[in-house]
Enzyme design. Structure first.
Site, mmCIF file in Angstrom:
data_model
loop_
_atom_site.group_PDB
_atom_site.id
_atom_site.type_symbol
_atom_site.label_atom_id
_atom_site.label_comp_id
_atom_site.label_asym_id
_atom_site.label_seq_id
_atom_site.Cartn_x
_atom_site.Cartn_y
_atom_site.Cartn_z
ATOM 1 N N ASP A 257 40.587 47.570 1.859
ATOM 2 C CA ASP A 257 39.142 47.765 2.010
ATOM 3 C C ASP A 257 38.427 47.046 0.865
ATOM 4 O O ASP A 257 38.871 47.110 -0.288
ATOM 5 C CB ASP A 257 38.827 49.266 1.978
ATOM 6 C CG ASP A 257 37.380 49.548 2.287
ATOM 7 O OD1 ASP A 257 36.556 49.456 1.353
ATOM 8 O OD2 ASP A 257 37.061 49.845 3.444
ATOM 9 N N ASN A 265 26.361 44.056 0.627
ATOM 10 C CA ASN A 265 25.593 43.596 1.783
ATOM 11 C C ASN A 265 24.102 43.858 1.595
ATOM 12 O O ASN A 265 23.261 43.011 1.892
ATOM 13 C CB ASN A 265 26.082 44.307 3.045
ATOM 14 C CG ASN A 265 26.720 43.357 4.031
ATOM 15 O OD1 ASN A 265 26.718 42.158 3.833
ATOM 16 N ND2 ASN A 265 27.266 43.897 5.106
ATOM 17 N N ASP A 274 29.028 38.092 5.236
ATOM 18 C CA ASP A 274 29.955 37.418 6.150
ATOM 19 C C ASP A 274 30.814 36.401 5.408
ATOM 20 O O ASP A 274 32.011 36.250 5.696
ATOM 21 C CB ASP A 274 29.178 36.713 7.265
ATOM 22 C CG ASP A 274 28.614 37.697 8.286
ATOM 23 O OD1 ASP A 274 29.018 38.873 8.250
ATOM 24 O OD2 ASP A 274 27.764 37.287 9.104
ATOM 25 N N GLU A 299 34.857 46.061 7.031
ATOM 26 C CA GLU A 299 35.449 45.446 5.845
ATOM 27 C C GLU A 299 36.894 45.894 5.620
ATOM 28 O O GLU A 299 37.450 45.727 4.538
ATOM 29 C CB GLU A 299 34.615 45.784 4.603
ATOM 30 C CG GLU A 299 34.622 47.248 4.177
ATOM 31 C CD GLU A 299 33.546 48.080 4.854
ATOM 32 O OE1 GLU A 299 33.175 49.118 4.288
ATOM 33 O OE2 GLU A 299 33.088 47.705 5.949
#
Length: 396
Positions: A257, A265, A274, A299
């Site tokens: 993770d 983000n 991305d 993720e």
């Protein structure tokens, strides 16, 4: 996947396979010509199958081309146009060349959409352009010869649009390499081959080979759509559960993770997020030890090590964790695009900012009669422990 490997896989390999197959067919003509009667029926069935599958999987460009080729072949075998309406060979060739070029430049769209009207209009326009060009070459021969620095035969003048089409299709395929674009390039090559060397291979064999190429393209494209993650290029969760069916009794599963990804983000935007996912995926794809990497979702990633216990995979997981931690991502301020060229270098240096991401990893091996889901759940619990201990580490 590197650009070179991508082009080898989706450009050079299909072209070489097609050239080899056609060469083999030509060299063995004597052995299969006894079946020519049956082979003449093959394009009808193969092209219709290709049309049906192309429509099912929204490969409209291949559906249109297969339909037009089917009509062309049907008319060549069982003419449905009166003799007075039959088109001359050169006109058909040039029209087909322009149509193939148009579809190489289009994008795949749904058949039942406004884009279909544009495609039908483009097909009609190709007919008009091809016959308009041939009419112009025929009626203005003297003026054309006076303008050209060298003497060019009328036949070469008539085929000039085909040369330009070849350059456009080849450039488009190299610039945006994928199986559909390569299939359209192969269509163009076979169309040219049949026009220049009509006696080398029967039209039924060429169109059957082309239909098989379309079918392979659609099926392979559909496979990657189902089993590959579009953003990262890694195998998807569906591919993970497909792998489970072939796993033995001994394996290890790692759950990974990206740390604080939601905050990253929110701070830098989804576009940068991305890019981070792509970067992490590229690093994970290089994991050693025979691990197979999958994007599990969001993720989260999964690595499966077949025939390995946790002790033998820790080292490989630490290597990939460190490679991600040490990588610096350069962020640029978009405002500097509006600055003048004289100020750009200074502004660029000042606005550059580097950030790094880390990952947490939990790993578990299969114990006793555990199912894959139970093993993965224990790996997920180990991942949770890694996050509680401060992240950026591997826990078992």
């Amino acid at each position: 996947m590197s650009a070179f490997y991508h082009r080898c896989r989706y450009f050079f390999l299909p072209l070489l396979a097609t050239a080899f197959s056609l060469g083999l067919l030509q060299s063995t003509q004597t052995s299969w010509q006894v079946w020519q009667g049956n082979i003449n029926e093959l394009p009808f069935w193969l092209l219709m199958t290709a049309i049906a599958l192309a429509l099912q999987f929204n490969r409209s460009r291949l559906a249109y081309l297969a339909t037009l080729l089917l009509l062309f072949y049907t008319n060549s075998q069982h003419p449905f146009l009166p003799a007075s309406l039959q088109l001359n060979t050169q006109g058909i060739f040039l029209t087909g060349t322009l149509i193939i070029t148009c579809f190489s430049l289009f994008k795949d769209r749904g058949l039942l959409s406004p884009h279909s009207l544009i495609r039908l209009f483009a097909i009609c326009l190709c007919f008009a352009m091809a016959y308009g060009w041939l009419w112009g070459v025929e009626h203005f021969q003297a003026q054309i010869n006076a303008k050209l620095p060298l003497t060019v035969s009328p036949q070469m003048q008539a085929l000039m649009p085909a040369y330009l089409s070849g350059v456009l299709i080849l450039t488009r395929t190299i610039w945006q390499t994928n199986l559909v674009n390569t299939s359209i390039l192969i269509t163009f090559a076979i169309w040219i081959f049949h026009h220049i060397f009509p006696g080398h291979l029967p039209l039924s064999v060429l169109l059957s080979a082309l239909a098989v190429i379309y079918l392979f393209t659609i099926l392979i494209d559909s496979y990657f759509l189902a089993y590959r993650d579009e953003l990262t290029g890694l195998a998807s969760r569906r591919a993970l559960y497909n792998l489970v069916l072939s796993l033995g009794r001994r394996y290890s599963v790692a759950m990974l993770d990206i740390d604080h990804f939601k905050k990253f983000n929110d701070t830098y935007g989804h576009d940068v997020g991305d890019q981070v996912l792509k970067l992490v995926a590229a690093k994970l794809a290089r994991v050693s030890g025979g691990g197979k990497v999958f994007r599990y979702g969001g993720e989260e990633f999964t690595i499966v090590f077949s025939r390995k216990d946790t002790d033998s995979v820790i080292e490989h997981l630490e290597e990939v964790r460190e490679s991600i931690e040490e990588y610096r991502i350069v962020l640029r301020d978009d405002k500097r695009k509006r600055s003048s060229k004289a100020k750009r270098n200074t502004a660029g240096k000042a606005s550059k900012k580097t950030v790094s991401v880390t990952i947490s990893i939990g790993v578990a091996e299969r114990l006793g009669g555990d199912t894959f889901e139970q093993t993965m759940k224990r790996a997920d619990e180990a991942l949770y422990r890694a996050k509680k201990k401060g992240r950026n580490q591997v826990c078992t």
